[in-house]
Motif scaffolding. Structure first.
Motif, PDB file in Angstrom:
ATOM      1  N   LEU A 161       1.197  -0.888   0.575  1.00  0.00           N
ATOM      2  CA  LEU A 161      -0.064   0.197   0.175  1.00  0.00           C
ATOM      3  C   LEU A 161       1.011   1.418  -0.098  1.00  0.00           C
ATOM      4  CD1 LEU A 161      -2.625  -0.837   2.939  1.00  0.00           C
ATOM      5  CD2 LEU A 161      -3.094  -0.493  -0.071  1.00  0.00           C
ATOM      6  N   GLN A 162       1.678   1.098   1.031  1.00  0.00           N
ATOM      7  CA  GLN A 162       2.468   2.770   0.510  1.00  0.00           C
ATOM      8  C   GLN A 162       3.761   2.653   0.240  1.00  0.00           C
ATOM      9  OE1 GLN A 162       3.813   1.820   5.290  1.00  0.00           O
ATOM     10  NE2 GLN A 162       3.107   3.790   5.032  1.00  0.00           N
ATOM     11  N   GLU A 163       4.415   1.476  -0.431  1.00  0.00           N
ATOM     12  CA  GLU A 163       5.339   1.889  -1.101  1.00  0.00           C
ATOM     13  C   GLU A 163       5.140   1.554  -3.058  1.00  0.00           C
ATOM     14  OE1 GLU A 163       8.238   1.480  -0.367  1.00  0.00           O
ATOM     15  OE2 GLU A 163       7.820   1.600   1.542  1.00  0.00           O
ATOM     16  N   VAL A 164       4.075   0.315  -3.155  1.00  0.00           N
ATOM     17  CA  VAL A 164       3.728   0.562  -4.765  1.00  0.00           C
ATOM     18  C   VAL A 164       1.855   1.339  -4.685  1.00  0.00           C
ATOM     19  CG1 VAL A 164       3.135  -0.647  -5.763  1.00  0.00           C
ATOM     20  CG2 VAL A 164       4.428  -1.706  -5.093  1.00  0.00           C
ATOM     21  N   LEU A 165       1.651   1.508  -3.745  1.00  0.00           N
ATOM     22  CA  LEU A 165       0.243   2.169  -4.446  1.00  0.00           C
ATOM     23  C   LEU A 165       0.359   4.332  -3.573  1.00  0.00           C
ATOM     24  CD1 LEU A 165      -2.416   0.247  -3.310  1.00  0.00           C
ATOM     25  CD2 LEU A 165      -1.646   0.038  -5.856  1.00  0.00           C
ATOM     26  N   GLY A 166       1.109   4.248  -2.870  1.00  0.00           N
ATOM     27  CA  GLY A 166       1.688   5.102  -2.442  1.00  0.00           C
ATOM     28  C   GLY A 166       0.891   5.812  -1.345  1.00  0.00           C
ATOM     29  N   HIS A 167       0.331   5.058  -0.438  1.00  0.00           N
ATOM     30  CA  HIS A 167      -0.518   5.455   0.151  1.00  0.00           C
ATOM     31  C   HIS A 167       0.183   6.425   1.233  1.00  0.00           C
ATOM     32  CE1 HIS A 167      -4.339   2.816  -0.833  1.00  0.00           C
ATOM     33  NE2 HIS A 167      -3.947   3.635  -1.632  1.00  0.00           N
ATOM     34  N   ASP A 168      -0.347   7.007   2.604  1.00  0.00           N
ATOM     35  CA  ASP A 168       0.682   7.504   3.141  1.00  0.00           C
ATOM     36  C   ASP A 168       0.169   6.398   4.853  1.00  0.00           C
ATOM     37  OD1 ASP A 168      -2.445   8.114   4.243  1.00  0.00           O
ATOM     38  OD2 ASP A 168      -1.727  10.526   3.956  1.00  0.00           O
ATOM     39  N   ALA A 169       0.167   7.147   6.117  1.00  0.00           N
ATOM     40  CA  ALA A 169       0.108   5.560   6.909  1.00  0.00           C
ATOM     41  C   ALA A 169      -1.515   5.579   7.066  1.00  0.00           C
ATOM     42  CB  ALA A 169       1.685   6.684   8.117  1.00  0.00           C
ATOM     43  N   LEU A 170      -2.372   6.653   7.416  1.00  0.00           N
ATOM     44  CA  LEU A 170      -3.399   6.685   8.140  1.00  0.00           C
ATOM     45  C   LEU A 170      -3.910   6.524   6.464  1.00  0.00           C
ATOM     46  CD1 LEU A 170      -5.364   8.370   9.886  1.00  0.00           C
ATOM     47  CD2 LEU A 170      -5.475  10.262   8.535  1.00  0.00           C
ATOM     48  N   ARG A 171      -3.912   6.302   5.573  1.00  0.00           N
ATOM     49  CA  ARG A 171      -4.555   5.069   4.526  1.00  0.00           C
ATOM     50  C   ARG A 171      -4.589   4.056   4.200  1.00  0.00           C
ATOM     51  NH1 ARG A 171      -4.392   7.403  -1.974  1.00  0.00           N
ATOM     52  NH2 ARG A 171      -6.188   6.059  -2.265  1.00  0.00           N
ATOM     53  N   ALA A 172      -3.292   4.079   4.385  1.00  0.00           N
ATOM     54  CA  ALA A 172      -3.322   2.222   4.146  1.00  0.00           C
ATOM     55  C   ALA A 172      -3.914   1.675   5.646  1.00  0.00           C
ATOM     56  CB  ALA A 172      -1.850   2.190   4.954  1.00  0.00           C
ATOM     57  N   GLY A 173      -3.396   2.897   6.724  1.00  0.00           N
ATOM     58  CA  GLY A 173      -4.622   1.436   7.974  1.00  0.00           C
ATOM     59  C   GLY A 173      -5.800   2.023   7.669  1.00  0.00           C
ATOM     60  N   LEU A 174      -6.354   3.210   7.387  1.00  0.00           N
ATOM     61  CA  LEU A 174      -7.939   2.928   6.919  1.00  0.00           C
ATOM     62  C   LEU A 174      -8.059   1.831   5.655  1.00  0.00           C
ATOM     63  CD1 LEU A 174      -8.691   6.833   6.921  1.00  0.00           C
ATOM     64  CD2 LEU A 174      -9.486   4.599   8.461  1.00  0.00           C
ATOM     65  N   ALA A 175      -7.058   1.453   5.201  1.00  0.00           N
ATOM     66  CA  ALA A 175      -7.144   0.729   4.113  1.00  0.00           C
ATOM     67  C   ALA A 175      -7.684  -0.675   4.642  1.00  0.00           C
ATOM     68  CB  ALA A 175      -6.166   0.037   3.251  1.00  0.00           C
ATOM     69  N   PHE A 176      -7.407  -0.787   5.832  1.00  0.00           N
ATOM     70  CA  PHE A 176      -7.293  -2.732   6.434  1.00  0.00           C
ATOM     71  C   PHE A 176      -8.726  -2.765   7.147  1.00  0.00           C
ATOM     72  CE2 PHE A 176      -2.781  -3.247   6.190  1.00  0.00           C
ATOM     73  CZ  PHE A 176      -2.758  -4.546   5.981  1.00  0.00           C
ATOM     74  N   LEU A 177      -9.653  -1.974   6.714  1.00  0.00           N
ATOM     75  CA  LEU A 177     -11.411  -2.036   7.209  1.00  0.00           C
ATOM     76  C   LEU A 177     -12.147  -3.362   6.818  1.00  0.00           C
ATOM     77  CD1 LEU A 177     -12.665   1.610   7.737  1.00  0.00           C
ATOM     78  CD2 LEU A 177     -11.985   0.808   9.450  1.00  0.00           C
ATOM     79  N   PRO A 178     -11.886  -3.765   5.279  1.00  0.00           N
ATOM     80  CA  PRO A 178     -12.667  -4.606   5.025  1.00  0.00           C
ATOM     81  C   PRO A 178     -11.980  -5.654   5.801  1.00  0.00           C
ATOM     82  CG  PRO A 178     -11.951  -3.727   2.990  1.00  0.00           C
ATOM     83  CD  PRO A 178     -11.163  -2.891   4.013  1.00  0.00           C
ATOM     84  N   MET A 179     -11.214  -6.056   6.628  1.00  0.00           N
ATOM     85  CA  MET A 179     -10.505  -7.318   7.195  1.00  0.00           C
ATOM     86  C   MET A 179     -11.207  -6.818   8.314  1.00  0.00           C
ATOM     87  SD  MET A 179      -6.669  -8.218   7.694  1.00  0.00           S
ATOM     88  CE  MET A 179      -5.704  -9.256   8.892  1.00  0.00           C
ATOM     89  N   ALA A 180     -11.553  -6.347   8.944  1.00  0.00           N
ATOM     90  CA  ALA A 180     -11.945  -6.109  10.244  1.00  0.00           C
ATOM     91  C   ALA A 180     -12.974  -6.091  10.221  1.00  0.00           C
ATOM     92  CB  ALA A 180     -12.165  -4.557  10.820  1.00  0.00           C
ATOM     93  N   ALA A 181     -13.695  -5.645   9.374  1.00  0.00           N
ATOM     94  CA  ALA A 181     -15.177  -5.952   9.036  1.00  0.00           C
ATOM     95  C   ALA A 181     -15.775  -7.358   8.944  1.00  0.00           C
ATOM     96  CB  ALA A 181     -15.732  -4.515   8.297  1.00  0.00           C
ATOM     97  N   GLY A 182     -14.407  -7.841   8.269  1.00  0.00           N
ATOM     98  CA  GLY A 182     -14.690  -9.072   7.601  1.00  0.00           C
ATOM     99  C   GLY A 182     -14.924 -10.490   9.306  1.00  0.00           C
ATOM    100  N   MET A 183     -13.693  -9.417   9.813  1.00  0.00           N
ATOM    101  CA  MET A 183     -13.803 -10.411  11.209  1.00  0.00           C
ATOM    102  C   MET A 183     -14.985 -10.209  11.905  1.00  0.00           C
ATOM    103  SD  MET A 183     -10.634 -11.152  13.058  1.00  0.00           S
ATOM    104  CE  MET A 183     -10.372 -12.385  14.341  1.00  0.00           C
ATOM    105  N   LEU A 184     -14.934  -9.129  12.226  1.00  0.00           N
ATOM    106  CA  LEU A 184     -16.384  -8.196  13.391  1.00  0.00           C
ATOM    107  C   LEU A 184     -17.214  -9.184  12.643  1.00  0.00           C
ATOM    108  CD1 LEU A 184     -17.707  -6.984  15.420  1.00  0.00           C
ATOM    109  CD2 LEU A 184     -17.807  -5.364  13.494  1.00  0.00           C
ATOM    110  N   VAL A 185     -18.095  -9.512  11.916  1.00  0.00           N
ATOM    111  CA  VAL A 185     -19.558 -10.064  11.403  1.00  0.00           C
ATOM    112  C   VAL A 185     -19.370 -12.189  11.760  1.00  0.00           C
ATOM    113  CG1 VAL A 185     -20.955 -11.053   9.269  1.00  0.00           C
ATOM    114  CG2 VAL A 185     -19.878  -8.541   9.558  1.00  0.00           C
ATOM    115  N   THR A 186     -18.321 -12.493  10.942  1.00  0.00           N
ATOM    116  CA  THR A 186     -17.629 -14.220  11.111  1.00  0.00           C
ATOM    117  C   THR A 186     -17.445 -14.059  12.931  1.00  0.00           C
ATOM    118  OG1 THR A 186     -15.896 -13.181  10.575  1.00  0.00           O
ATOM    119  CG2 THR A 186     -17.648 -14.581   8.528  1.00  0.00           C
TER     120      THR A 186
END
Length: 299
Positions: free
Chosen positions: A123-148
């Motif tokens: 996310l940071q080295e290839v897509l160029g996301h900063d730290a905050l944006r990279a952290g927010l990018a993990f929301l799908p993972m958290a959502a999937g784990m929360l539901v199951t």
């Protein structure tokens, strides 16, 4: 940034005595030998694996650390078999299903925690996301784990713990397999968010039945030590996984890694991760019982 955990920890420490009953105290002696050999052994193995990422497998320091770590781990097992009050009673592994759950809980974090480490780099080295944006990018993972994770107990009651864990492992493997062909031009929405959603969903279905399989089958007097071994398996698996798979990742980077080299190296690491998931699947399949019961501990 991590200092945010300090006030939360202090609040939990202050409120715990009011809401959590203290377990009955039991006499015993501290297993100093077991504590030292286990900690030093895991540290040595992890250090050796991490060092190979920078200096290669022929590095004397790395080899010395790895050999020393293995010797210390073997010594730890021998000590635990002899002392009267071991920190990890070997009888915890006498039950096949429980031993399988411990093994799987070591393997699964090797994959999931390493995936998070690697994806952050992408996310940071290839897509160029900063730290905050990279952290927010993990929301799908958290959502999937929360539901199951919320629905896992109901699913266990209907189809059994083994079937639930197998389903979670397949879903987790699907997410990791989706990441294997990662490329420099992979977009976040089509190539990263989806896999993270599947990995999170798989984690929720896997971890819950393993916890139940372990904690519902031990004697109440050993519930504390079983919980400790459970947490140790999770953390040790995460540490070893990052050490091993980051080594695989670093091996293909070179001195000045391009975006293509980063993506290709991650593909190699995710291929190894997929093999680890397959091993966890086989452990679940052949060690855990397949009977259905009405209780949450049914396998």
């Amino acid at each position: 940034m991590l200092l945010v955990n300090v006030p939360i920890g202090l609040l939990v420490l202050a409120l715990a005595p009011k809401f959590v009953d203290e377990s009955p105290r039991r006499p015993g002696r501290l297993d100093v030998g077991g504590a030292l050999t286990s900690v030093l052994g895991l540290v040595a193995v992890t250090f050796g694996l991490v060092r190979t990422a920078e200096h290669g497998w022929s590095d004397p320091t790395a080899l010395t650390a790895l050999v020393s770590g293995v010797v210390l781990v073997v010594a730890f097992v021998l000590i635990e078999a002899r002392v009267k009050a071991p920190i990890m009673p070997l009888r915890l592994f006498a039950d096949r299903a429980r031993a399988g759950a411990f093994a799987a809980l070591l393997l699964i974090p090797m994959v999931t925690m390493s995936m998070q480490f690697l994806i952050i780099q992408f996310l940071q080295e290839v897509l160029g996301h900063d730290a905050l944006r990279a952290g927010l990018a993990f929301l799908p993972m958290a959502a999937g784990m929360l539901v199951t994770a919320q629905n896992a107990p109901k699913l266990i009651g209907r189809i059994g713990g083994r079937s639930t864990a197998l389903a979670g492992t397949v879903i987790l493997g699907g997410g990791i397999g989706w990441l294997v062909p990662l490329a420099a031009d992979t977009a976040y929405l089509t190539g990263v968010a989806g896999p993270m959603l599947l990995v999170g969903a798989g984690m929720g279905l896997v971890v819950v039945p393993f916890n139940i399989a372990i904690m519902s089958t031990v004697d109440p007097a050993e519930s504390g030590v079983a919980a400790g071994v459970l947490q140790t398996a999770l953390l040790a698996g995460a540490s070893l996984g990052i050490a091993i798979l980051s080594t695989v990742y670093a091996a293909g980077l070179g001195d000045h890694p391009s975006a293509d080299a980063i993506a290709n190296s991650m593909g190699n690491a995710f291929t190894i991760s997929l093999a680890i998931v397959a091993l966890a699947f086989l452990i679940i399949l052949f060690t855990m019982k397949g009977r259905r019961t009405s209780g949450l501990g049914g396998w």
